[in-house]
Design a protein around this motif. Structure first.
Motif, short mmCIF file in Angstrom:
data_model
loop_
_atom_site.label_atom_id
_atom_site.label_comp_id
_atom_site.label_asym_id
_atom_site.label_seq_id
_atom_site.Cartn_x
_atom_site.Cartn_y
_atom_site.Cartn_z
N LEU A 113 0.85 -1.18 0.00
CA LEU A 113 0.00 0.00 0.00
C LEU A 113 0.88 1.23 0.00
N SER A 114 0.48 2.24 -0.74
CA SER A 114 1.27 3.47 -0.79
C SER A 114 0.33 4.66 -0.74
N SER A 115 0.92 5.83 -0.66
CA SER A 115 0.11 7.04 -0.62
C SER A 115 -0.18 7.59 -2.02
N ARG A 116 0.17 6.83 -3.04
CA ARG A 116 -0.16 7.23 -4.39
C ARG A 116 -1.68 7.23 -4.56
N ASN A 117 -2.14 8.03 -5.44
CA ASN A 117 -3.58 8.10 -5.76
C ASN A 117 -4.43 8.47 -4.55
N TRP A 118 -3.91 9.30 -3.68
CA TRP A 118 -4.69 9.64 -2.49
C TRP A 118 -5.91 10.49 -2.84
N PHE A 119 -5.80 11.36 -3.85
CA PHE A 119 -6.93 12.22 -4.18
C PHE A 119 -8.13 11.44 -4.72
N PRO A 120 -7.96 10.52 -5.67
CA PRO A 120 -9.14 9.74 -6.11
C PRO A 120 -9.72 8.88 -5.00
N LYS A 121 -8.86 8.35 -4.14
CA LYS A 121 -9.36 7.54 -3.03
C LYS A 121 -10.13 8.40 -2.04
N ALA A 122 -9.59 9.58 -1.71
CA ALA A 122 -10.27 10.47 -0.77
C ALA A 122 -11.57 11.01 -1.34
N SER A 123 -11.57 11.35 -2.62
CA SER A 123 -12.81 11.85 -3.21
C SER A 123 -13.88 10.76 -3.30
N ALA A 124 -13.46 9.53 -3.54
CA ALA A 124 -14.43 8.42 -3.53
C ALA A 124 -15.01 8.25 -2.13
#
Length: 100
Positions: free
Chosen positions: A8-19
Motif C-alpha cells: 500500500l502506498s500514498s499514491r492516488n490519495w486524491f481519487p481515493k479520498a474523493s471516492a
C-alpha cells in the motif's frame, strides 16, 4: 499459483479520498435509510430514533472514508463504493416499497 503482495502506498490519495467523501456519504445515507425503515423511524426531528440515525451518519461516513485508502487504486475505490451504493440504494427502494 502465488501472487506477489502489493504494498500500500500514498499514491492516488486524491481519487481515493474523493471516492470516500462523495460515495461514502451517499453510502452512509443509504445505510441510515435502510435502518430507519426497518426501525420504523417516523422522521420527526425530536424523536430519539431519528436523532440516533441522524448522528450515526457521521461515524459511518468517517469509517468509510478511513477505509477507502486500503484500496489498491482510486479507480478501484470508485468502482467498489459505487457498486456498494447501487446495491444498497436498490435494497432501500425495495424495503421502502414493501413497507408502504
Amino acid at each position: 499459483m502465488t501472487s506477489t503482495p502489493v504494498m500500500l502506498s500514498s499514491r492516488n490519495w486524491f481519487p481515493k479520498a474523493s471516492a470516500g467523501l462523495v460515495l461514502g456519504l451517499t453510502l452512509s445515507f443509504a445505510l441510515m435509510g435502510i435502518l430507519g425503515l426497518l426501525a420504523h423511524a417516523d422522521g420527526q426531528p425530536r424523536a430519539v430514533g431519528s436523532q440516533f440515525l441522524m448522528w450515526l451518519v457521521v461515524p459511518v461516513w468517517t469509517g468509510i472514508l478511513g477505509t477507502c485508502f486500503l484500496f489498491r487504486s482510486g479507480w478501484r475505490a470508485w468502482a467498489m463504493l459505487g457498486g456498494a451504493n447501487a446495491v444498497l440504494w436498490v435494497i432501500y427502494m425495495g424495503v421502502r416499497s414493501m413497507m408502504s
